[in-house]
Design an enzyme around this catalytic site. Structure first.
Site, short mmCIF file in Angstrom:
data_model
loop_
_atom_site.label_atom_id
_atom_site.label_comp_id
_atom_site.label_asym_id
_atom_site.label_seq_id
_atom_site.Cartn_x
_atom_site.Cartn_y
_atom_site.Cartn_z
N HIS A 1 50.02 39.33 43.33
CA HIS A 1 49.74 37.90 43.31
C HIS A 1 50.94 37.10 43.82
O HIS A 1 50.78 36.14 44.60
CB HIS A 1 49.42 37.45 41.88
CG HIS A 1 48.05 37.82 41.43
ND1 HIS A 1 46.93 37.58 42.17
CD2 HIS A 1 47.62 38.41 40.27
CE1 HIS A 1 45.85 38.00 41.51
NE2 HIS A 1 46.25 38.51 40.33
N ASP B 1 39.77 37.04 38.80
CA ASP B 1 40.27 36.64 40.11
C ASP B 1 39.14 36.54 41.12
O ASP B 1 39.05 35.58 41.89
CB ASP B 1 41.30 37.66 40.61
CG ASP B 1 42.54 37.71 39.71
OD1 ASP B 1 42.81 36.69 39.04
OD2 ASP B 1 43.20 38.76 39.66
N HIS C 1 49.95 44.63 39.98
CA HIS C 1 48.93 43.58 40.14
C HIS C 1 49.59 42.20 40.20
O HIS C 1 49.29 41.39 41.10
CB HIS C 1 47.95 43.67 38.96
CG HIS C 1 46.84 42.68 39.03
ND1 HIS C 1 45.55 43.03 39.42
CD2 HIS C 1 46.79 41.34 38.77
CE1 HIS C 1 44.79 41.96 39.39
NE2 HIS C 1 45.52 40.92 38.98
N GLU C 2 50.49 41.91 39.28
CA GLU C 2 51.11 40.59 39.24
C GLU C 2 52.06 40.38 40.41
O GLU C 2 52.15 39.27 40.96
CB GLU C 2 51.86 40.41 37.91
CG GLU C 2 50.98 40.52 36.67
CD GLU C 2 49.81 39.55 36.68
OE1 GLU C 2 49.92 38.49 37.33
OE2 GLU C 2 48.78 39.85 36.06
#
Length: 938
Positions: A735, A806, A731-732
């Site tokens: 980003h 988000d 997930h990070e």
């Protein structure tokens, strides 16, 4: 400190007000000094007159009427042995028969008395009269008028107001200087006012006690008249000498005290008549008194005799001795002068020549403490005692003020303080309240505006000459924690005026009229404090929106009370009660909800927005809070210290983007706590000085503190499964992939360490602050927010709840692009009013609402499609970087770019779905400096 004193004196000499006061004081001092000198040294002034009077040695004689003297002379009474006349005055001294029988006639016909004395063949003596010099009555009246005029002049000089110069009277200036010295002494000691005065009182009391106990100021060789001499009635030297010459046989014995020119005489008198023997005992206030001789054998009592010529010669009733002859005791003391000493020696020689029994008594030394103490020491004791009592009173007053301040603090009163340290209902000003502009940073425009107000307060005449008066009110508005209260305190500290801080909610009362009364009380208190300090008082109202919000149309009691309170505030600021002595400073976070009457010119003339600091401002704020802390050991060179400080300020200012001044202060405090915890075990037993020498805050402590303030505390006690940590890593990295691929702001830090605010995060930001945004940058931000869920779905094969924040922020930004910034094809430049959540406010119609929904939804959908395509195209790089992040848990910006470019690979290959036996939880590390751009897994 000496340089500051010299600078202050030089600046004072340049002040035209001070120079005029100095000239006025010099003129007054010349007149007052001349008057005082002439008043003290006026013995030879031509306006003094000389008056003749009876010599001092005869003034103590008993008075006798002139008619009684004339009757005694015509009757040829044997009780009169001679007369003494004085030149140019009509007074006569009657020398009576026996010792101590003389009288004084103040007004008599001198010619007749001389003729009668000549007829009776009485000895007559003519002496020179005494003289008394005194001012003439007209001169005394004129002198008194001059003294009254000088007193009035002095009062005008001290207490006359100087409104034209906007300066307090000279007495208040001196009083402020005195209180300033006292405050400086209290500041140097570091004690509270009550303790300082208590300590001063103890020191003064100890000094007085030391004087009493040591007796270093006492004269232990002070000679006094012996006690038996003092007990007898005093006689004049001329009486003793005359009686010794005429009746030496009457002298029974004489005791001499040559050290003090005194003599104790016991005289024999004639036998007492039988008619007198039955007379009652002398009362306590009779003319005579009981006396003891040197050896205790001579005791006498006297009483007025009621016989012929009773008014002329009071007979003395003596107590009969064993041989039928009475005795009386008298003490004679000669003056301690050259003539007095010679007369005393002649008297001693005459007594011894006559063969009268005599002896010398040992000298007597004073033993009483106050009798033997020197005069300067007496003055010193009085001064010390009065100062100790004053310190006691001031200490009690300060203690009561402290208690009252504590009680009033519960009522919403934050602090009340003045330049003099005290005021009506004022508490003691604390060290944290003494601020200046040197303690404020990060808001240069606001500081410049406040400095202009301070200049107007210091030199009002300059600005009034140009028609620019001092403002009545100032509004500070902006985000919380940006320094509104600090700026208000700094303004009060720069001007030296009083500072009263209250909360806006303190004026909101339950009963109608109570709030308005509280407003009047605060303004009255501020005016009293301004009168005491001689300078305008700052009335600071925090959270002003609680008091000054827009008034409604309700008729309820609560609404009436609120409106009355606000109306009273408006009247006090710009109504009949305003006198320019109170400057209101209001602080609020919501300027938009304040009433129009509050915001109009004439009440709050100055409105200052205090924004969050930029990078330069953050660096200055960090420098303010770090100036009393060590960033490197004391042994380092000044150059090393400077380089370390510059490096720390640069890193902290970059990573603390979007921090307010309060956040930076909290960051420094947290860094201090982290450093103290690191050295706790090794320093807990060290002395204080060594602790201070080793109290060094490292740059890593500050970075960890920034992480703590930004992202929360690391949850070390909680563990997550390997699958959850893998999903968070992907997930990070998702980003981080978007700004890297689309050349946005560089990534500065990525972590999957769980905190109380997030499961993981990615930081990205530019080195410079940005104040304007274009459509391309907005779209990039939306894509970055959506990339985390897209990476989870396309690489991990599942999705979690971590992306909810988000989506919320991406949708909000899209709605703002359409409704506020005109960045959509559907609505064009037309705007729609939106609330804080980006939703339309009010009724905008179904058609426009549908058009608005389609527009912002299209922006999100287009960004989502592009993000998914980017994730698919860079799947290999994302997986590789996520594997390294899973292993290391924290990646700096440089480390991320190395792994992303393929220069560094993961130590182990981690595939989605594998089980990991050992779970590692690492603390948050602070290797980078950046701005919080997006928080994944919120």
């Amino acid at each position: 400190m000496f340089k500051r004193l010299v600078a202050f004196m030089s600046g004072l000499c340049k002040s035209p007000v001070f120079r005029r006061s100095l000239k006025h004081f010099t003129l007054l001092a010349i007149f007052a000094g001349t008057f005082a000198y002439l008043s003290v040294n006026n013995d030879y002034n031509f306006v003094r007159t000389t008056t003749l009077e009876v010599p001092s040695q005869y003034k103590a004689l008993k008075p006798l009427a002139a008619v009684d003297l004339e009757q005694a002379l015509r009757a040829k009474s044997k009780d009169v042995e001679g007369l003494v006349f004085f030149k140019s005055i009509k007074s006569v001294v009657v020398l009576g028969r026996g010792f101590d029988r003389d009288n004084l006639v103040l007004e008599a016909d001198i010619d007749i008395m001389q003729d009668l004395a000549k007829a009776n063949q009485l000895p007559v003596k003519i002496e020179n009269p005494g003289q008394r010099s005194e001012p003439a009555q007209l001169f005394t009246s004129l002198w008194s008028m001059i003294a009254i005029g000088l007193f009035i002049w002095t009062c005008v000089f001290l207490f006359q107001g100087r409104k034209k110069e906007d300066v307090s009277n000279r007495f208040m200036v001196g009083w402020n200087a005195y209180t300033g010295v006292i405050r400086s002494m209290i500041k140097l000691t570091g004690m509270r006012r009550s303790r300082f005065y208590g300590a001063a009182m103890l020191v003064l009391a100890a000094a007085v006690t030391l004087i009493f106990t040591t007796e270093v100021f006492n004269n232990h060789n002070l000679l006094i008249v012996p006690s038996e001499f003092v007990a007898a009635e005093k006689a004049q030297p001329y009486q003793v000498e005359r009686h010794l010459s005429a009746h030496p046989d009457d002298f029974s014995r004489v005791a001499f005290a040559p050290t003090v020119n005194a003599a104790y005489i016991v005289l024999k008198t004639s036998p007492i008549k039988k008619a007198v023997e039955a007379a009652p005992a002398a009362p306590a206030d009779s003319e005579g008194q009981t006396s003891d001789s040197v050896d205790g054998g001579a005791i006498a009592a006297s009483q007025v005799y009621r016989g012929p010529h009773a008014g002329m010669v009071p007979a003395v009733v003596e107590k009969k001795s064993t041989d039928g002859v009475s005795s009386i005791a008298r003490t004679v003391i000669y003056p301690n002068t050259t003539s007095g000493n010679k007369a005393y020696r002649d008297f001693v020689d005459a007594v011894r020549t006559q063969g009268i029994e005599n002896k010398e008594v040992p000298r007597a030394v004073a033993t009483d403490f106050f009798e033997t103490i020197y005069f300067p020491a007496r003055v010193l004791i009085v001064i010390f005692t009065m100062a100790a009592l004053l310190c006691l009173a001031l200490g009690v007053s300060a203690l009561l003020d402290d208690k009252k301040e504590g009680e009033e603090g519960k009522d919403g009163r934050l602090v009340i303080a003045g330049a003099s340290g005290e005021a009506v209902n004022a508490g003691e000003i604390g060290e944290q309240s003494l601020k200046t502009f040197a303690d404020v940073a990060g808001c240069d425009e606001a500081i410049e505006a406040c400095k202009l107000v301070v200049k107007k307060l210091r030199f009002p005449m300059i600005y009034k000459a140009f028609g620019a008066p001092v403002p009545k009110g100032i509004i500070f508005y902006g985000a919380p924690g940006c320094g509104k209260t600090l700026l208000a305190r700094a303004m009060a500290g720069e001007t030296g005026g009083g500072f009263i801080a209250v909360s806006g909610s303190a004026f909101v009362k339950l009963y109608v009229g109570a709030g308005a009364s509280a407003v009047r009380e605060r303004f009255q208190e501020a005016r009293v404090l301004a009168k005491k300090t001689g300078k305008p008082t700052f009335l600071f109202i925090d959270e002003f929106d609680a008091l000054g919000k827009k008034r409604g149309q309700g008729d309820s009691g609560g609404s009436q009370e609120y409106e009355q309170t606000l109306n009273e505030l408006l009247v006090q600021m710009d109504g009949f009660a305003n006198d320019g002595k109170v400057i209101v400073i209001a602080a609020t976070n919501r300027l938009d909800i304040l009433d129009e009457a509050v915001l109009r010119a004439g009440r709050f003339d100055i409105k200052i927005e205090i924004k969050k600091p930029d990078r330069k401002g953050r660096s200055e704020i960090f420098q303010v809070y770090l100036r009393n802390r060590q960033l490197i050991s004391r042994d380092a060179t000044p150059k090393q210290k400077l380089l370390t400080l510059q490096s720390v300020l640069n890193e902290c200012s970059q990573r603390s983007r979007d921090f307010s001044g309060a956040d930076i202060e909290l960051t420094v405090k947290e860094a201090s706590t982290i450093a103290a915890e690191r050295h706790y075990e090794e320093m807990k037993d060290l002395p204080e000085e060594e602790m201070k020498a080793r109290a060094v805050i490292l740059p890593s402590d500050l970075q960890a503190a920034i992480d703590l303030v930004s992202y929360g505390r690391t949850l070390k006690s909680r563990t997550r499964s390997a699958e959850e940590r893998k999903a968070t890593a992907i997930h990070e990295i998702g980003h981080a992939a978007i700004p890297t691929l689309l050349k946005g702001d560089p990534v500065t830090r990525i972590t999957i360490v769980m905190t109380d605010k997030s499961l993981g995060l990615m930081e990205s930001g530019s080195d410079e602050d940005r104040y304007g945004w274009d459509k391309k940058e907005f779209l990039l931000k939306i894509k970055t927010m959506l990339a985390g869920r897209a990476a989870e779905e396309r690489i991990g094969g599942s999705c979690s709840t971590g992306a909810s924040n988000d989506f919320e922020r991406a949708s909000l930004l899209a709605r703002q692009m359409v409704g506020m910034f005109g960045m959509s094809e559907e609505l064009g430049v037309r705007t729609i009013p939106l609330d804080r959540n980006g939703l339309p406010v009010g009724q905008i119609g179904n058609t426009l609402m549908d058009l608005f929904t389609v527009a912002w939804s299209r922006i999100v959908d287009d960004c989502q499609k592009e993000v998914c395509q980017l994730i698919d195209d860079n799947r290999e790089a994302i997986v590789r970087t996520a594997d390294v992040l899973f292993e290391e848990e924290v990646l700096s910006g440089d480390r991320f770019r190395e792994v992303w470019s393929g220069k560094v690979t993961a130590k182990v290959d981690i595939e989605i779905g594998d089980e990991v036996a050992e779970q590692v939880v690492a603390p948050v590390v602070a290797p980078g400096v950046a701005l919080v751009e997006v928080k994944g897994h919120a």
